[in-house]
Write a protein that holds these residues in place. Structure first.
Motif, PDB file in Angstrom:
ATOM      1  N   UNK A   1       0.883  -1.235   0.047  1.00 56.83           N
ATOM      2  CA  UNK A   1      -0.038   0.045   0.033  1.00 56.83           C
ATOM      3  C   UNK A   1       0.943   1.323   0.047  1.00 56.83           C
ATOM      4  N   UNK A   2       0.771   2.410  -0.859  1.00 53.02           N
ATOM      5  CA  UNK A   2       1.270   3.367  -0.817  1.00 53.02           C
ATOM      6  C   UNK A   2       1.107   4.100   0.436  1.00 53.02           C
ATOM      7  N   UNK A   3       2.198   4.610   1.165  1.00 49.62           N
ATOM      8  CA  UNK A   3       2.051   5.500   2.350  1.00 49.62           C
ATOM      9  C   UNK A   3       2.456   7.058   1.943  1.00 49.62           C
ATOM     10  N   UNK A   4       2.822   7.123   0.891  1.00 42.75           N
ATOM     11  CA  UNK A   4       3.193   8.516   0.414  1.00 42.75           C
ATOM     12  C   UNK A   4       2.939   8.566  -1.157  1.00 42.75           C
ATOM     13  N   UNK A   5       3.043   9.462  -1.862  1.00 44.82           N
ATOM     14  CA  UNK A   5       2.788   9.509  -3.301  1.00 44.82           C
ATOM     15  C   UNK A   5       3.931   8.606  -3.916  1.00 44.82           C
ATOM     16  N   UNK A   6       3.625   7.819  -4.980  1.00 44.42           N
ATOM     17  CA  UNK A   6       4.447   6.976  -5.562  1.00 44.42           C
ATOM     18  C   UNK A   6       4.648   7.324  -7.050  1.00 44.42           C
ATOM     19  N   UNK A   7       4.164   8.670  -7.420  1.00 44.61           N
ATOM     20  CA  UNK A   7       4.368   9.396  -8.533  1.00 44.61           C
ATOM     21  C   UNK A   7       5.863   9.326  -9.104  1.00 44.61           C
TER      22      UNK A   7
ATOM     23  N   UNK B   1      -1.138   7.380  -5.054  1.00 42.32           N
ATOM     24  CA  UNK B   1      -1.084   8.335  -3.878  1.00 42.32           C
ATOM     25  C   UNK B   1      -1.448   7.450  -2.571  1.00 42.32           C
ATOM     26  N   UNK B   2      -1.142   8.070  -1.631  1.00 38.36           N
ATOM     27  CA  UNK B   2      -0.968   7.474  -0.009  1.00 38.36           C
ATOM     28  C   UNK B   2      -2.334   6.805  -0.054  1.00 38.36           C
TER      29      UNK B   2
ATOM     30  N   UNK C   1       8.036  -1.689 -11.470  1.00 43.92           N
ATOM     31  CA  UNK C   1       8.657  -2.040 -10.352  1.00 43.92           C
ATOM     32  C   UNK C   1       9.105  -0.972  -9.383  1.00 43.92           C
ATOM     33  N   UNK C   2       9.040  -1.560  -8.404  1.00 47.80           N
ATOM     34  CA  UNK C   2       9.388  -0.565  -7.091  1.00 47.80           C
ATOM     35  C   UNK C   2      10.765  -1.000  -6.419  1.00 47.80           C
TER      36      UNK C   2
ATOM     37  N   UNK D   1      14.422   3.380  -0.649  1.00 48.54           N
ATOM     38  CA  UNK D   1      13.042   2.591  -0.829  1.00 48.54           C
ATOM     39  C   UNK D   1      11.966   3.303  -1.333  1.00 48.54           C
ATOM     40  N   UNK D   2      10.914   2.574  -1.946  1.00 49.66           N
ATOM     41  CA  UNK D   2       9.601   3.167  -1.816  1.00 49.66           C
ATOM     42  C   UNK D   2       8.750   3.189  -0.747  1.00 49.66           C
ATOM     43  N   UNK D   3       7.935   4.407  -0.864  1.00 48.00           N
ATOM     44  CA  UNK D   3       7.146   4.595   0.431  1.00 48.00           C
ATOM     45  C   UNK D   3       6.111   3.695   0.347  1.00 48.00           C
ATOM     46  N   UNK D   4       6.110   2.306   0.699  1.00 46.94           N
ATOM     47  CA  UNK D   4       4.956   1.370   0.467  1.00 46.94           C
ATOM     48  C   UNK D   4       5.146   0.812   1.975  1.00 46.94           C
TER      49      UNK D   4
END
Length: 128
Positions: free
Chosen positions: A19-25, A57-58, A109-110, A120-123
């Motif tokens: 789950x994104x916890x911040x924007x993943x744009x 988005x989050x 890919x993250x 790291x990705x914010x997930x």
């Protein structure tokens, strides 16, 4: 004969979700091994101004773990697929044959930062 019960338990490699916890744009990447030295670029569908950027988005969408990892320059990337409950096709949108390659059906890919020097990705991981 032993009185202990033994069994083998295997966890599926593709059973988790993020789950994104911040924007993943611009943080979901397409992977193109034929591109030479630049193989990971932001996925068009999840880039700023992309058609699905609001779903990364989050807390807006869910990224399904597809069970494939790629290690590049000591950085670990994990293949994911965007799943959104508002899509009538079991949460999956997109089409086959996307350009650049490896983004079919909103996959990308993250970066997982627990190995190597990458960011790291914010997930948040769940569902395993």
């Amino acid at each position: 004969m032993t009185s202990l019960q033994t069994s083998m338990r295997q966890l599926p490699a593709n059973g988790g979700y993020f789950i994104p916890i911040a924007t993943m744009a611009n943080k979901v990447y397409s992977y193109n091994p034929a591109a030479g030295s630049v193989t990971f670029l932001p996925a068009v569908w999840a880039s700023t101004g992309g058609a699905y950027v609001s779903f990364v988005a989050a807390g807006a969408g869910v990224l399904r773990d597809m069970g494939k990892s790629v290690v590049s320059a000591s950085r670990t990337f994990r293949k994911v697929q965007l799943v959104v409950s508002s899509f009538s096709t079991f949460g999956v949108a997109g089409a086959a044959g996307s350009t650049p390659p490896n983004m079919d059906y909103l996959t990308g890919y993250i970066e997982l930062g627990f190995e190597g020097p990458g960011n790291f990705s914010p997930v948040a991981c769940y569902g395993r």
